[in-house]
Every structure is written in C-alpha cells, then in structure tokens.
Write an enzyme that holds these catalytic residues in place. Structure first.
Site, PDB file in Angstrom:
ATOM      1  N   ARG A 276       0.807  -1.226   0.000  1.00  7.40           N
ATOM      2  CA  ARG A 276       0.000   0.000   0.000  1.00  7.40           C
ATOM      3  C   ARG A 276       0.844   1.283   0.000  1.00  7.40           C
ATOM      4  O   ARG A 276       0.548   2.229  -0.720  1.00  7.40           O
ATOM      5  CB  ARG A 276      -0.891  -0.013   1.252  1.00  7.40           C
ATOM      6  CG  ARG A 276      -1.944   1.062   1.274  1.00  7.40           C
ATOM      7  CD  ARG A 276      -2.648   1.092   2.637  1.00  7.40           C
ATOM      8  NE  ARG A 276      -3.100  -0.201   3.090  1.00  7.40           N
ATOM      9  CZ  ARG A 276      -4.301  -0.723   2.829  1.00  7.40           C
ATOM     10  NH1 ARG A 276      -5.175  -0.041   2.142  1.00  7.40           N
ATOM     11  NH2 ARG A 276      -4.631  -1.932   3.276  1.00  7.40           N
ATOM     12  N   TYR A 316     -14.232  -2.499   3.545  1.00  9.28           N
ATOM     13  CA  TYR A 316     -13.508  -2.044   4.741  1.00  9.28           C
ATOM     14  C   TYR A 316     -14.061  -0.744   5.312  1.00  9.28           C
ATOM     15  O   TYR A 316     -13.438  -0.162   6.206  1.00  9.28           O
ATOM     16  CB  TYR A 316     -12.032  -1.784   4.407  1.00  9.28           C
ATOM     17  CG  TYR A 316     -11.283  -2.925   3.771  1.00  9.28           C
ATOM     18  CD1 TYR A 316     -11.208  -4.177   4.386  1.00  9.28           C
ATOM     19  CD2 TYR A 316     -10.605  -2.735   2.573  1.00  9.28           C
ATOM     20  CE1 TYR A 316     -10.481  -5.197   3.798  1.00  9.28           C
ATOM     21  CE2 TYR A 316      -9.871  -3.757   1.988  1.00  9.28           C
ATOM     22  CZ  TYR A 316      -9.816  -4.990   2.608  1.00  9.28           C
ATOM     23  OH  TYR A 316      -9.091  -5.996   2.035  1.00  9.28           O
ATOM     24  N   CYS A 342     -26.325  -3.612  -8.471  1.00 10.83           N
ATOM     25  CA  CYS A 342     -27.555  -3.822  -7.715  1.00 10.83           C
ATOM     26  C   CYS A 342     -27.251  -4.344  -6.316  1.00 10.83           C
ATOM     27  O   CYS A 342     -27.474  -5.519  -6.002  1.00 10.83           O
ATOM     28  CB  CYS A 342     -28.459  -4.773  -8.481  1.00 10.83           C
ATOM     29  SG  CYS A 342     -28.851  -4.096 -10.083  1.00 10.83           S
ATOM     30  N   TYR A 371      -5.003  -2.458  -3.617  1.00  9.36           N
ATOM     31  CA  TYR A 371      -6.190  -3.259  -3.277  1.00  9.36           C
ATOM     32  C   TYR A 371      -7.423  -2.697  -3.972  1.00  9.36           C
ATOM     33  O   TYR A 371      -8.503  -2.647  -3.395  1.00  9.36           O
ATOM     34  CB  TYR A 371      -6.385  -3.335  -1.750  1.00  9.36           C
ATOM     35  CG  TYR A 371      -5.138  -3.836  -1.067  1.00  9.36           C
ATOM     36  CD1 TYR A 371      -4.778  -5.175  -1.158  1.00  9.36           C
ATOM     37  CD2 TYR A 371      -4.277  -2.958  -0.415  1.00  9.36           C
ATOM     38  CE1 TYR A 371      -3.604  -5.638  -0.584  1.00  9.36           C
ATOM     39  CE2 TYR A 371      -3.092  -3.411   0.159  1.00  9.36           C
ATOM     40  CZ  TYR A 371      -2.769  -4.750   0.065  1.00  9.36           C
ATOM     41  OH  TYR A 371      -1.609  -5.202   0.615  1.00  9.36           O
TER      42      TYR A 371
HETATM   43  C1  LIG Z   1      -0.738  -8.035   2.244  1.00  4.08           C
HETATM   44  C2  LIG Z   1       0.605  -8.390   2.703  1.00  4.08           C
HETATM   45  C3  LIG Z   1       1.644  -7.452   2.643  1.00  4.08           C
HETATM   46  C4  LIG Z   1       1.473  -6.025   2.196  1.00  4.08           C
HETATM   47  O1  LIG Z   1       0.757  -5.244   3.093  1.00  4.08           O
HETATM   48  P1  LIG Z   1       0.628  -3.656   2.879  1.00  4.08           P
HETATM   49  O2  LIG Z   1      -0.227  -3.229   3.989  1.00  4.08           O
HETATM   50  O3  LIG Z   1       0.009  -3.439   1.548  1.00  4.08           O
HETATM   51  O4  LIG Z   1       2.000  -3.097   2.946  1.00  4.08           O
HETATM   52  C5  LIG Z   1       2.909  -7.863   3.028  1.00  4.08           C
HETATM   53  N1  LIG Z   1       3.134  -9.126   3.474  1.00  4.08           N
HETATM   54  C6  LIG Z   1       2.149 -10.047   3.542  1.00  4.08           C
HETATM   55  C7  LIG Z   1       2.466 -11.413   4.026  1.00  4.08           C
HETATM   56  C8  LIG Z   1       0.863  -9.717   3.180  1.00  4.08           C
HETATM   57  O5  LIG Z   1      -0.107 -10.625   3.269  1.00  4.08           O
END
Ligand SMILES: *Cc1c(COP(=O)(O)O)cnc(C)c1O
Length: 417
Positions: A276, A316, A342, A371
């Site tokens: 993210r 979320y 819908c 995401y």
């Molecule tokens: C989803 C995930 C990430 C990334 O998380 P962010 O919040 O997008 O940085 C890193 N490691 C694992 C194992 C994950 O499942």
C-alpha cells in the site's frame, strides 16, 4: 506526495490532463503515475540503504505487469501469495531469488511451481504446510528454503479485516509454538530453515506495533541462535499505512530509523514487503457521472464505476477522497456517490460534502492504487475497467478494458442441455 495535481482547474496526472486520457480510453479507468510509484519505491528502499536488506513489493496490492516491471527495473523483489502472483512476477522480470512466498494455504501445485522457479524463500505458516513442503521438495530432489511466519500477537489499530497479528487471526504460528516448529523443521531433510517472518496487518499508521513485533522476533532470534540455528533473514512484512483522509502515518524514513534502532547490530538480511505505501496513492479511479437524483432526505450521484471496480469502501468502510476532474462547480453539496451495481453496498462515499456534480461530469476517486484493481470482479457481468500508466507527457494503456467476450471466456454450455 503524488503527481495528481490541478493546472488551471484541470486535474493532471504528471503532464497529462485526465480529460485527454478519457477521450482515448473512455470511463471508468484506473490511472497510475510512474513518477509517484518510482519515488515511493526509492524513498522506501533507500530508507534502509545502510542495512543489508531486500524490498519485496507485495504483489497482491497491485499485480499489473507494467507496475511489477517498474520494481523489476529497480531491482526490487516481490512478495507473493499465490501461484498466479508468482507467474505474474516472473513475467514482469522480477528475479526468482528476490521472490518470497507467503500465505496460509499454498497448494502442492503452487509449491512445485515455486520450487521449480527457484524462488528465494517460503514463509511457512503452519506445521502441516512445513510437512507438505518437505514431502514435495523431497519428491523433486530439492531443498526448500523457509522462514517460519510467527504471529507476534501485538495490538494493532486498523480495520478488523486487515489485522493479521492478533492471536485470533489465521496467520502464522503462535509465539509459544514457534521454537518447537523450528525444531521440527530442522529434522526435515528437505527443509532449510533460514528465516523468521511476520506481517502484523495493513494500513497501520502507528510505529509501535511494528517495533513490538520486531522486539518479539528478535527475542526468538536470540533463542534460535542459542539452539544453533543459522538464521539469515528477518522479514517484517508490510503494513505501513498511507493518508487516505487525515491519517498521519510515519514517513518511511522515520519507520526505517525506528526499526534500525530496535534491530541493532544483527547479522541478518532484513526483508520488507510494502504494498500500500508504494502504490496506494499512486493510482486513482476515473469515472463519469451518469445521473443525479434526490430523495426526501438524500442526494445521489450515480457514476459508471461500481463496487466491482473498487470494493474497498464497502468491504472495509474505507475512505477515498472524491475530486472533480475539472473544477467547474463552486457549490458544494452533501451527497452519496454510488455505482450502478444492484447492491446497497455499492457506494464510494456516503453523506460526503462534494462539488455539485451533474450528469456528464468526470470524477476522480483518489488513493485507488492499492487493493483496488487487484480486487476488481465481474459482478453484475460488468467488464473490468481499463488501466493506464502515465510517465511524464506519455500515457499508455497497461490493461485493456474488458469486452463482453472476455466476460464469458472459458464458459461453456454442456452437450446435455
Ligand atoms: C498483504 C501483505 C503485505 C502487504 O501489506 P501492505 O499493507 O500493503 O504493505 C505484506 N506481506 C504479507 C504477508 C501480506 O499478506
């Protein structure tokens, strides 16, 4: 910081006006800024530059090949959670020795694919997974390099669906069973235990949970050393949050400094799995207003993007800023921005103050790089939107808008009908 800015009341991505892309591509589409992605990646990676470390982009946050290619070109790695993501990472040119594989439910086929591809490491999340991996690696005459994913049981403050480091979450091995799991891993002929890993959650805007997790991992590391394990990698996962609304997450530099202080002088390679924080604010979703309507006490702005394109608000309850692509309305109104799907859950903003959008206006849904497309679906038989990347004055479609034929790809009507 990102590269979505107004010039004379027109929203631009870098040097390209969004309206210019709309003319070529139609709506809805995702638009990513190359400069923002590279800047975020470099800032994050360079924050750790005085440490032996590897930055593995979390592919599930955005898995478009063109996006992954940027990290490949910057010699970054990838954190994958499925065989499909491995396929994408390799296609994009990420070198297998920089790929780490997490996830609680790796299938035998996925394990084989990862072993044949010579990935760096599996982050193993259960004793049974360890046994399965040992068997498969044995049958292939190979050794699988693993890190054991520990659930460090730390408090995090984020949406319950993206908390992963509490004792009631499905992820990792509990602290109390961890040493025992390492011991059984050591007994397995085709397992090579080299690391310790965790990932405590996502959209974390406070540093303390990361530091608490790191302290717990360090304690285990000391124990493992005493037990004569040769641990070379410490993987702290991803999770660093971004500003969607008014959150104040730590800057990657601050995050890195705090981690380095807790880590001290350990002879290990630190692995980080940011998603993210790299891509979240590097993408936006552009949509057009179809209709507006008012009921007794509500005003609705109906756009041509739906929850199938961007599910985060309803999944979320997440916030995305809503901005006009052209600043034309000075009047602000309180409205719901909703899609055509819908479902009552098909919304992007509720009771939000926004410009008095009219039919035909273009709307930017901000912070939609992570995401977002990667969670898009075909619900309501809606073709998934196009994706576009901008680099300076250039832009290119990096995923075509799906067609109706794409919708039925692979479907067949059996002979007995
Ligand atoms: C989803 C995930 C990430 C990334 O998380 P962010 O919040 O997008 O940085 C890193 N490691 C694992 C194992 C994950 O499942």
């Amino acid at each position: 910081m990102n590269h979505f800015v107004y010039k004379n009341d027109d929203l631009f991505c870098e040097d390209v006006p969004i309206t210019g892309i709309v003319e070529k591509v139609g709506t809805p589409f995702y638009c990513y800024s190359h400069a923002t992605i590279t800047r975020h990646f470099r800032v994050f990676r360079d924050a750790f530059k005085d440490l032996d470390h590897l930055t593995c982009f979390s592919v599930k946050s955005n898995s478009n090949l063109a996006i992954l290619k940027i990290f490949a070109l910057h010699e970054g790695g990838a954190d994958i959670v499925s065989g499909g993501e491995l396929f994408r990472a390799l296609k994009a040119g990420i070198t297998p020795d920089k790929i780490v594989y997490s996830g609680v439910g790796k299938t035998p086929e996925e394990m084989k694919f990862a072993l044949t591809s010579n990935i760096s490491m599996f982050n193993v999340e259960s004793e049974q997974e360890l046994q399965a991996l040992n068997t498969i690696a044995g049958a292939m005459g190979r050794k699988a390099t693993v890190a054991i994913r520990i659930n460090p049981e730390v408090e995090t403050h984020t949406h319950p669906y993206i908390m992963t480091g509490h004792s009631e979450n499905k992820f990792g091995i509990s602290l109390e069973n961890s040493l025992q799991t390492y011991e059984s891993a050591r007994q397995m002929k085709n397992i090579d235990v080299k690391g310790i890993s965790c990932h405590i959650g996502s959209q974390l805007t406070d540093i303390d949970p990361f530091l608490n997790a790191l302290r717990k991992l360090k304690d285990i590391l000391q124990e493992l050393k005493k037990m004569a394990f040769d641990i070379r990698f410490l993987n702290l996962g991803g999770g660093l949050g971004i500003t969607y609304e008014d959150e104040k997450p730590p800057h990657p530099l601050e995050y890195a400094m705090a981690l380095k202080e807790v880590l001290g002088k350990e002879n290990i390679t630190l692995i980080l799995e940011p998603g993210r924080v790299i891509i979240g604010n590097a993408g936006i979703l552009i949509t057009q207003v179809l209709y507006t309507k008012s009921t007794k006490n509500k005003r609705f702005v109906i756009v041509d993007a739906g929850m199938n394109d961007l599910i985060r608000p309803t999944l979320y309850n997440s916030f995305h800023a809503i901005q006009p692509v052209k600043i034309i309305h000075s009047e602000m109104v309180v409205a719901d921005l909703v899609g055509p799907v819908c479902e009552t859950g098909d919304f992007f903003a509720k009771d939000r103050k926004m410009p008095a959008f009219q039919s035909g206006d273009l709307v930017a849904i901000m912070s939609a790089g992570a995401y977002s497309f990667s969670m898009a679906s075909n619900y309501n038989s809606r073709p998934r939107p196009a994706e576009v990347m901008v680099k300076g004055k250039l832009f290119s479609i990096i995923r075509s808008r799906e067609t109706y034929d794409d919708l039925i790809h692979g479907e067949m009507i059996p002979e007995f009908l």
